[in-house]
Design a protein around this motif. Sequence first.
Motif, PDB file in Angstrom:
ATOM      1  N   ARG A 118       0.837  -1.206   0.000  1.00  0.00           N
ATOM      2  CA  ARG A 118       0.000   0.000   0.000  1.00  0.00           C
ATOM      3  C   ARG A 118       0.871   1.255   0.000  1.00  0.00           C
ATOM      4  NH1 ARG A 118      -3.139  -3.356   3.226  1.00  0.00           N
ATOM      5  NH2 ARG A 118      -2.265  -2.574   5.174  1.00  0.00           N
ATOM      6  N   ALA A 119       1.946   1.244   0.790  1.00  0.00           N
ATOM      7  CA  ALA A 119       2.852   2.393   0.839  1.00  0.00           C
ATOM      8  C   ALA A 119       3.526   2.598  -0.518  1.00  0.00           C
ATOM      9  CB  ALA A 119       3.908   2.196   1.930  1.00  0.00           C
ATOM     10  N   ALA A 120       3.931   1.520  -1.166  1.00  0.00           N
ATOM     11  CA  ALA A 120       4.553   1.628  -2.488  1.00  0.00           C
ATOM     12  C   ALA A 120       3.558   2.195  -3.497  1.00  0.00           C
ATOM     13  CB  ALA A 120       5.074   0.268  -2.946  1.00  0.00           C
ATOM     14  N   ALA A 121       2.303   1.778  -3.407  1.00  0.00           N
ATOM     15  CA  ALA A 121       1.275   2.297  -4.314  1.00  0.00           C
ATOM     16  C   ALA A 121       1.050   3.790  -4.077  1.00  0.00           C
ATOM     17  CB  ALA A 121      -0.029   1.523  -4.139  1.00  0.00           C
ATOM     18  N   ARG A 122       1.049   4.212  -2.803  1.00  0.00           N
ATOM     19  CA  ARG A 122       0.882   5.642  -2.500  1.00  0.00           C
ATOM     20  C   ARG A 122       2.061   6.441  -3.042  1.00  0.00           C
ATOM     21  NH1 ARG A 122      -0.929   3.453   2.524  1.00  0.00           N
ATOM     22  NH2 ARG A 122       1.110   3.866   3.447  1.00  0.00           N
ATOM     23  N   LEU A 123       3.276   5.921  -2.841  1.00  0.00           N
ATOM     24  CA  LEU A 123       4.467   6.601  -3.340  1.00  0.00           C
ATOM     25  C   LEU A 123       4.432   6.693  -4.863  1.00  0.00           C
ATOM     26  CD1 LEU A 123       7.213   7.907  -2.947  1.00  0.00           C
ATOM     27  CD2 LEU A 123       8.208   5.607  -2.934  1.00  0.00           C
ATOM     28  N   SER A 124       4.046   5.621  -5.512  1.00  0.00           N
ATOM     29  CA  SER A 124       3.952   5.629  -6.967  1.00  0.00           C
ATOM     30  C   SER A 124       2.957   6.686  -7.437  1.00  0.00           C
ATOM     31  CB  SER A 124       3.541   4.246  -7.479  1.00  0.00           C
ATOM     32  OG  SER A 124       3.411   4.264  -8.872  1.00  0.00           O
ATOM     33  N   THR A 125       1.836   6.805  -6.747  1.00  0.00           N
ATOM     34  CA  THR A 125       0.834   7.813  -7.096  1.00  0.00           C
ATOM     35  C   THR A 125       1.425   9.213  -6.984  1.00  0.00           C
ATOM     36  OG1 THR A 125      -0.963   6.384  -6.381  1.00  0.00           O
ATOM     37  CG2 THR A 125      -1.441   8.733  -6.479  1.00  0.00           C
ATOM     38  N   VAL A 126       2.181   9.461  -5.916  1.00  0.00           N
ATOM     39  CA  VAL A 126       2.807  10.774  -5.728  1.00  0.00           C
ATOM     40  C   VAL A 126       3.826  11.037  -6.837  1.00  0.00           C
ATOM     41  CG1 VAL A 126       4.346  12.111  -4.243  1.00  0.00           C
ATOM     42  CG2 VAL A 126       2.427  10.857  -3.243  1.00  0.00           C
ATOM     43  N   LEU A 127       4.682  10.070  -7.109  1.00  0.00           N
ATOM     44  CA  LEU A 127       5.723  10.266  -8.123  1.00  0.00           C
ATOM     45  C   LEU A 127       5.135  10.451  -9.518  1.00  0.00           C
ATOM     46  CD1 LEU A 127       8.423   7.717  -6.917  1.00  0.00           C
ATOM     47  CD2 LEU A 127       8.408  10.204  -6.636  1.00  0.00           C
ATOM     48  N   GLU A 128       4.023   9.818  -9.788  1.00  0.00           N
ATOM     49  CA  GLU A 128       3.389   9.965 -11.101  1.00  0.00           C
ATOM     50  C   GLU A 128       2.571  11.248 -11.202  1.00  0.00           C
ATOM     51  OE1 GLU A 128       4.157   8.300 -13.740  1.00  0.00           O
ATOM     52  OE2 GLU A 128       5.409   6.911 -12.611  1.00  0.00           O
ATOM     53  N   SER A 129       2.161  11.814 -10.061  1.00  0.00           N
ATOM     54  CA  SER A 129       1.328  13.018 -10.123  1.00  0.00           C
ATOM     55  C   SER A 129       2.147  14.307 -10.097  1.00  0.00           C
ATOM     56  CB  SER A 129       0.324  13.018  -8.967  1.00  0.00           C
ATOM     57  OG  SER A 129       0.993  13.153  -7.736  1.00  0.00           O
ATOM     58  N   THR A 130       3.433  14.231  -9.765  1.00  0.00           N
ATOM     59  CA  THR A 130       4.247  15.434  -9.739  1.00  0.00           C
ATOM     60  C   THR A 130       4.518  15.916 -11.167  1.00  0.00           C
ATOM     61  OG1 THR A 130       6.303  16.434  -8.962  1.00  0.00           O
ATOM     62  CG2 THR A 130       6.444  14.154  -9.660  1.00  0.00           C
ATOM     63  N   THR A 131       4.700  17.208 -11.305  1.00  0.00           N
ATOM     64  CA  THR A 131       5.038  17.750 -12.622  1.00  0.00           C
ATOM     65  C   THR A 131       6.530  17.591 -12.914  1.00  0.00           C
ATOM     66  OG1 THR A 131       5.313  19.959 -11.689  1.00  0.00           O
ATOM     67  CG2 THR A 131       3.151  19.410 -12.644  1.00  0.00           C
ATOM     68  N   ASP A 132       7.314  17.236 -11.893  1.00  0.00           N
ATOM     69  CA  ASP A 132       8.747  16.984 -12.087  1.00  0.00           C
ATOM     70  C   ASP A 132       8.957  15.683 -12.846  1.00  0.00           C
ATOM     71  OD1 ASP A 132       9.295  19.213 -10.588  1.00  0.00           O
ATOM     72  OD2 ASP A 132      10.103  18.127  -8.869  1.00  0.00           O
ATOM     73  N   CYS A 133      10.102  15.598 -13.487  1.00  0.00           N
ATOM     74  CA  CYS A 133      10.572  14.326 -14.019  1.00  0.00           C
ATOM     75  C   CYS A 133      11.345  13.670 -12.875  1.00  0.00           C
ATOM     76  CB  CYS A 133      11.495  14.530 -15.211  1.00  0.00           C
ATOM     77  SG  CYS A 133      10.659  15.215 -16.655  1.00  0.00           S
ATOM     78  N   VAL A 134      11.092  12.400 -12.636  1.00  0.00           N
ATOM     79  CA  VAL A 134      11.753  11.686 -11.547  1.00  0.00           C
ATOM     80  C   VAL A 134      12.497  10.489 -12.120  1.00  0.00           C
ATOM     81  CG1 VAL A 134      11.465  10.507  -9.334  1.00  0.00           C
ATOM     82  CG2 VAL A 134       9.898  12.359  -9.976  1.00  0.00           C
ATOM     83  N   ILE A 135      13.781  10.395 -11.756  1.00  0.00           N
ATOM     84  CA  ILE A 135      14.618   9.295 -12.218  1.00  0.00           C
ATOM     85  C   ILE A 135      15.299   8.682 -11.005  1.00  0.00           C
ATOM     86  CG2 ILE A 135      16.623   8.636 -13.606  1.00  0.00           C
ATOM     87  CD1 ILE A 135      16.075  10.999 -15.404  1.00  0.00           C
ATOM     88  N   GLY A 136      15.279   7.372 -10.914  1.00  0.00           N
ATOM     89  CA  GLY A 136      16.044   6.657  -9.902  1.00  0.00           C
ATOM     90  C   GLY A 136      17.262   6.049 -10.569  1.00  0.00           C
ATOM     91  N   VAL A 137      18.428   6.229  -9.962  1.00  0.00           N
ATOM     92  CA  VAL A 137      19.652   5.617 -10.486  1.00  0.00           C
ATOM     93  C   VAL A 137      20.356   4.880  -9.354  1.00  0.00           C
ATOM     94  CG1 VAL A 137      20.002   7.297 -12.344  1.00  0.00           C
ATOM     95  CG2 VAL A 137      21.048   7.706 -10.131  1.00  0.00           C
TER      96      VAL A 137
END
Length: 168
Positions: A51-70
Amino acid sequence: SEYRLRHVSGSWLWVIDAGEPRFRPDGAFIGYVGTVLDITERRLAEAEAQRAAARLSTVLESTTDCVIGVDRVGQITYLNLNAEIKLEPFGPRLGKKLSELFPEERGGVFSQRFAEALAVQSTVSFESYLPALDEWLEIHAYPTSEGLSLFFRNITERRQADQERLIA
């Protein structure tokens, strides 16, 4: 096998049932010998983590920023949708190193600042021009246990407006 069973209190438990059949010397089946282990807490923790991962994914997808994990060697492990769209012209991205997508930046401002964030395990924020995108970017690099989370946005229009105000 894992399954749920109802406890005498009426609540549900998750258990792992491990056993094996037993036979008499003449081959006749006697029954099973095994153990049942209560894994309810583990299952509840896994469900909460999902559930926490799903919430985080929702936040990362709703931001106007581009987000990259390396990861620690600069390989791309995550892109939100905005980053996918922004970097689409560069071909396949997941599993590639940032330096492969932007070879002109090797040893440049971006790679130096990302190396700094990893080395000191501290957030690094900066603005810089990226010729490959023909954009000014505002970057925030946050160290993680896996490497870095990079948040960036196009600030070209803001930089141009600032320049026009200085000229006027």
